[in-house]
Scaffold this active site. Structure first.
Site, short mmCIF file in Angstrom:
data_model
loop_
_atom_site.label_atom_id
_atom_site.label_comp_id
_atom_site.label_asym_id
_atom_site.label_seq_id
_atom_site.Cartn_x
_atom_site.Cartn_y
_atom_site.Cartn_z
N CYS A 24 0.82 -1.20 0.00
CA CYS A 24 0.00 0.00 0.00
C CYS A 24 0.86 1.26 0.00
CB CYS A 24 -0.99 -0.02 1.16
SG CYS A 24 -2.37 1.13 0.94
N HIS B 296 -3.79 -5.20 0.65
CA HIS B 296 -3.28 -5.69 1.92
C HIS B 296 -3.38 -7.21 2.00
CE1 HIS B 296 -2.70 -1.84 4.05
NE2 HIS B 296 -3.67 -1.41 3.26
N GLU C 50 -2.22 -9.05 4.36
CA GLU C 50 -2.22 -9.49 5.76
C GLU C 50 -3.61 -9.63 6.35
OE1 GLU C 50 -1.54 -4.95 5.90
OE2 GLU C 50 -1.22 -6.63 4.54
N ASP D 113 1.87 -14.54 31.00
CA ASP D 113 3.13 -13.94 30.55
C ASP D 113 4.23 -14.09 31.61
OD1 ASP D 113 1.70 -13.15 28.34
OD2 ASP D 113 1.34 -11.12 29.06
N SER D 114 3.94 -13.63 32.83
CA SER D 114 4.98 -13.71 33.87
C SER D 114 5.25 -15.16 34.25
CB SER D 114 4.58 -12.89 35.09
OG SER D 114 3.44 -13.42 35.74
#
Length: 509
Positions: free
Chosen positions: A79, A167, A169, A225-226
């Site tokens: 784009c 696009h 994606e 995550d942690s």
């Protein structure tokens, strides 16, 4: 050495989706602002230029220095990237007569084009642009068009440079993944060997080299995550990892006790710290969302500073920072503006002698879960909904009080437990309750009430970068609303948030 694709961000809302699609192909990639191009190491196999809300015709249009990239590395312009490589290299871009936004049908002009290999003629692509490429330089070759756009795709002679106006994606582009496969595998010659197993192996090896025999402090939150960060650090340095779980007074109901209990079975060295009052004191009288986040971040750092002094020779502070945190905390002219600050992204104050280690900062949330599964993380933690670092502070709009926290904890517990009981929890990416800064009139028995309003929020998502509101059954919402109003004193009205991201964020603050 980990091969990778470099993505230069010009501010498109779809930039993160490009990274997601490549990661799904087991190709590692990183997003960097167009004006902060990293050193081009041999492991960079190709470069992608993202879209942008800007026009190349603007006076200060984003224009990176591509002298070390164009003609030297495989390059894909998407784009804005395609328009920029035409406009600033001898072509012409002008305002489109009819703004093309949405689905279009691709007409392949060059069936031998390597980027468009095996893309069917008349396939659906997604357009999103107000400008159009009017003329291209003489060594540029049109490879595809649409009904309204003559130059929908082009390549450059004697270069591995390919550009597309659409696009690939987004899911609406039917063969977008195939096009990206052509670029990363056929053109960039990537091997596609970036998997959870390879990430774990490489990261443990790197952590051992980085940390040696140093002691590391990690702030656990009870989230995935942690917890994954703790597991991977534990495998790298064992007993040298000292985990701290802080009760900031802004957790879910009974969460401090239940999370500490769950870590007992993981072999981690975990210490619980009750710091509720410190956080309440710091938040007293604070209503602004950014000031809340910063106040909470400061207290967290103060607590860890105190705790680090109790761990002899501690040299590192580990954090469960993930890639969306990093992306959203980058704010430069051009790329996506900062949506919110993250107290767990960036450096530490000078007075703290700890260095920061963030083993997951390159991963999206779903990738963290895949890595956690590889590490054998407990399912209850692995499938736990994301929970914001500042906790309930950013789900209470306005000033924080202990009473508001108590009410929100009770309401939140009813909502989350209800999702689990009705087997809806796994269908939801993230759920929570917002305490609104308004009161409404109600009737309970024969009495008129004037009490608080709460908003239920439940969204579906893959990585948190985009999200849609969940279409929970009406019967479920009615049951939960009734239970909240009957059981939680101080609430007389329940509403349901039906906003998607974008334009709304998942959290309200």
């Amino acid at each position: 050495m980990q091969e990778q694709i470099l993505i230069l961000d010009f501010g498109s809302q779809f930039t993160q989706l490009i990274a997601r699609r490549l990661r799904e192909l087991n190709v590692y990639c990183e997003i960097h602002p167009y004006n902060k191009i990293p050193s081009l190491s041999p492991d960079i196999k190709g470069v992608i230029l993202s879209g942008s809300p800007h026009s190349v015709r603007e006076e200060n249009a984003p224009k990176p220095d591509l002298s070390a990239i164009k003609g030297k590395l495989p390059l894909l312009g998407v784009c804005y990237g395609a328009q920029m490589l035409a406009h600033f290299y001898g072509g012409e871009v002008g305002k489109s007569n009819s703004r093309e936004y949405g689905r279009a049908h691709l007409e392949i002009k060059d069936p031998n084009d390597r980027l468009l290999k095996d893309i069917p003629n008349d396939s659906v692509v997604w357009m999103s642009h107000g400008d159009t490429i009017l003329n291209i330089p003489s060594n540029y070759n049109v490879t595809a068009s649409t009904h309204d756009v003559k130059v929908a795709a082009y390549s450059i002679s004697n270069e591995e440079t390919f550009c597309i106006q659409f696009h690939p994606e987004v899911y609406h582009t039917k063969h977008g993944t195939k096009l990206l496969r052509n670029f990363v595998f056929d053109i960039c010659k990537c091997s596609g060997n970036w998997t959870p197993d390879s990430f774990v192996e490489t990261t443990i090896h790197d952590l051992k080299n980085q940390l040696g025999n140093d002691r590391v402090i990690l702030g656990l939150s009870g989230g995935v995550d942690s917890s994954v960060a703790a597991m991977i650090l534990h495998k790298a340095i064992g007993a040298n990892l000292h985990c701290i779980f802080v009760d900031n007074g802004l957790l879910r109901k009974n969460e401090f006790e239940s999370v500490l209990d769950s870590y007992k079975h993981m072999g981690l060295n975990v210490k619980g710290v009750d710091a509720k009052q410190k956080f309440y004191d710091a938040l007293n009288g604070v209503s602004d969302p950014e000031k809340k986040r910063k106040a909470i971040g400061k207290v967290f750092i103060d607590v860890f500073d105190e705790e680090s002094k109790l761990v002899q020779d501690a040299k590192w502070l580990a954090q469960g920072t993930i890639y969306p945190d990093v992306i959203e905390s980058v704010s430069v002219k051009g790329p996506s503006a900062t949506i919110k600050s993250h107290h767990n992204v960036g450096g530490l104050p000078d007075y703290m002698k700890l260095k920061v280690v963030e083993p997951l900062r390159s991963l999206f949330k779903d990738e963290v879960r895949r890595v956690g599964k590889t590490l054998g993380l407990d399912e209850n933690i692995l499938n736990r909904h994301p929970f914001p670092g500042p906790g309930l502070a950013i789900r209470i709009l306005g000033e924080i009080t202990e009473e508001k926290v108590r009410i929100l904890q009770e309401v939140d517990a009813i909502f989350i437990n209800g999702l689990k009981k009705d087997n809806l929890y796994k269908d939801v990416w993230q759920a929570g309750v917002i305490f609104l800064p308004i009161q409404s009139v109600g009737v309970m028995g024969d009495e008129r009430t004037y009490e608080n309003v709460v908003a239920l929020r439940a969204v579906s998502s893959t990585d948190g970068m985009t999200a849609d509101w969940c279409h929970l059954p009406y019967e479920f919402l009615a049951k939960i609303s009734n239970e909240i109003i009957n059981k939680v004193k101080g609430v007389n009205r329940v509403v349901y948030d039906i906003s998607s991201k974008p334009p709304a964020t998942i959290e309200w603050e």
